[in-house]
Design an enzyme around this catalytic site. Structure first.
Site, PDB file in Angstrom:
ATOM      1  N   HIS A 157      16.731 -18.893 -72.505  1.00 48.65           N
ATOM      2  CA  HIS A 157      17.692 -19.969 -72.720  1.00 48.65           C
ATOM      3  C   HIS A 157      18.830 -19.880 -71.710  1.00 48.65           C
ATOM      4  CE1 HIS A 157      20.822 -18.233 -75.832  1.00 48.65           C
ATOM      5  NE2 HIS A 157      21.130 -17.919 -74.620  1.00 48.65           N
ATOM      6  N   SER A 192      16.861 -24.291 -74.200  1.00 47.56           N
ATOM      7  CA  SER A 192      16.150 -23.173 -74.792  1.00 47.56           C
ATOM      8  C   SER A 192      14.662 -23.416 -74.609  1.00 47.56           C
ATOM      9  CB  SER A 192      16.519 -23.083 -76.279  1.00 47.56           C
ATOM     10  OG  SER A 192      15.880 -21.995 -76.884  1.00 47.56           O
ATOM     11  N   HIS A 222      16.852 -24.326 -88.481  1.00 43.72           N
ATOM     12  CA  HIS A 222      16.742 -23.226 -87.513  1.00 43.72           C
ATOM     13  C   HIS A 222      16.353 -21.914 -88.174  1.00 43.72           C
ATOM     14  CE1 HIS A 222      17.578 -20.204 -84.415  1.00 43.72           C
ATOM     15  NE2 HIS A 222      17.092 -21.147 -83.624  1.00 43.72           N
TER      16      HIS A 222
END
Lengths: 346, 346
Positions: free
Chosen positions: B314, B210, B290
């Site tokens: 990503h 990512s 996250h």
């Protein structure tokens, strides 16, 4: 660990749930369990609306509906909450619950005539009813020992359930999700019936009631809730109320629950009508207003850990077209599901 | 609007995607499109690891692998990045890409002998290869005009795709998700082959890379990225590196991309190995580390709107057991997939 879907509503799946079978939620949650014989539940919202100080007619209406609740066939439980809407009108909404559709049906005709069958001086009245099959309805509670809303009509609470604490858990808790995408069908329509306005919505209209109870919190936790969480929640509720239509939210009310003596309690809930479960999912998961609410709640809960005394719950229904009833008398056009249809003249 | 799943990989579904067919993402994103004849892609990570100043052997290794890339059968594209790991070792990882498995296979044997077939003075070396079928691989780009990673080996970019900007989009972009839950099978095992250590992982091991590229940002946007987003991203990357195993993340590297002259560029990427796509989904959707990254990114992007010059992308692979290769020589036990198996003696 048990499934949120009760064993007697398990069906062979044509649709998968979103998590693997070995998924373990990071904290416990619970759902209401009805008696297996219960096939439908009913939640009936009786609203009275007025501007300024409460007219006598409003007080009379509230007394009358409470009286009707007490007669044979009345609800097993009811509660009351208030809300000042975007037109600065006061709305007092009395919500009644049944776990027996036939009982409700036998009771309802008289209540309807009483509530929206005749105009009351200086007040509007409305009725919003959902009577979903249990496969179209789910609940979630952070604690198993204080039911709210329709769950008071349940037999009790489950043990810890698996399907929560992930995006998609709401859908996965709905028994119908085993076989049905619950896509919405059609658009809401307005029906004039004399002075009464009825909204006929569409298949798979979605209602969420999402509540919080901070009555058990002590000083520091209460401050954290009221200073850091509540304002963010209110901002999201205001967005849904004012701009919800752009994302599929027909209407939203951010309600203060009233105690038995009519005073404001330390409980609130948001109640919103959605075009579809999917629209509600998208808002919850990715709209900035709910991402902020989610972030504030996560921060709060991770600060407090298991000692948090705040109680959270919700109930969600995805109703078939024939499980809905919306009727408004003398209300302004931004009331409930009237918001979803063309504005109409008086 | 097109599907992220290319037409020739559409199959009759036994599993539904997470959004309705009329879902409209709130902003555009794009995916890499390979030539329909491409059935497998290959990404091969060649790492060199050392403590302190770069030994001559490390410099030699980097030159040698670049030389091998240039011979017949070499990759269509490669890039290089660096990373200081939790043992304070420098890791320089050279990543090469192919869109033709036979070509890679013919090329690889010599490279492997060169890279992990003999010890180099003062350095460890490792090879991590995925060679997934295109049904087990997906990409996502915020802009269609600068491919990164494996996407450079693609024929081009799609138009705007539907399956993004919701939780579950990653899974829905993987063609295999039409019919397969991609559940993990078994546990990683360590194989000793003389001094070489090989890890044999398991079906449906997941890799995400990512990346972010802030090279086009002007002063104020750059400051916002570096001050408000990057530190939160780094915190999440450190969590995955140090504590990832508790949530199914075997290993994570937060890499700085190197320019052609070996200097650090304004691009970075996180590269992490996961027990399953589901474990990655759970972290992304609900882990506090996250959720913070997501919140910071949302705030950044909503502040800047369409004028944002930050580029995001990503690539995700869910690899079958026979599509993976992990080999380590003279590396410390916290290197890559060695982290996932019992620590071993020298």
């Amino acid at each position: 660990m048990e499934s949120a879907i009760p064993a007697h509503l398990e069906t062979p799946r044509t649709r998968h749930k979103r998590v693997p079978d070995d998924y373990q939620p990071p904290y416990p949650s619970f759902v209401a369990r009805y008696k297996p014989a219960v096939s439908r539940v009913v939640m009936a919202y009786f609203g009275v609306q007025y501007g300024g100080a409460a007219p006598a007619a409003a007080m009379d209406a509230l007394k009358e509906i409470a009286g009707l609740f007490a007669v044979d066939g009345g609800p097993s439980h009811w509660d009351r909450a208030r809300y000042v809407d975007q037109c600065a009108c006061e709305n007092v909404v009395t919500v009644a619950y049944w776990d027996d559709l036939a009982r409700f049906n036998a009771w309802f005709a008289r209540a309807r005539e009483m509530w929206t069958g005749r105009k009351r001086e200086g007040v509007g009245t409305f009725i919003e009813v959902l009577r979903p099959s249990v496969a179209r309805h789910e609940t979630l509670f952070s604690s198993p020992d204080r039911p709210e809303g329709i769950a008071v009509a349940a037999e009790g609470m489950s043990g810890e359930v698996q399907e929560h604490a992930y995006w998609g858990g709401m859908r996965d808790r709905l028994p119908l999700s085993q076989t049905d995408a619950m896509a919405p069908g059609g658009a809401p329509e307005l029906i004039h019936d004399g002075a009464r306005l009825r909204v006929v919505a569409h298949d798979n209209l979605c209602l969420i009631r999402s509540g919080q109870d901070w009555s058990d919190t002590a000083a520091s936790e209460r401050k954290l809730y009221l200073d850091d969480v509540e304002p963010v929640l209110r901002e999201g509720m205001d967005f849904l109320r004012d701009d919800g239509l752009t994302i599929g939210c027909y209407a939203n009310r951010y309600m203060q629950v009233l105690a038995a003596d009519g005073s404001v309690s330390e409980k609130s809930y948001g109640q919103s009508w959605w075009k579809s479960l999917a629209a509600l999912e998208r808002w919850a998961e990715s709209h900035p207003t709910h991402v902020k609410i989610f972030g504030a709640a996560m921060k709060y809960l991770s600060t407090l850990g298991p000692s948090a005394k705040l109680r959270l719950y919700h109930e969600v229904t995805v109703a078939a077209a024939d499980e809905q009833f919306f009727e408004y008398l003398n209300c302004h056009p931004k009331t409930g599901m009237l918001t979803a249809v063309e504005t109409v003249g008086a």
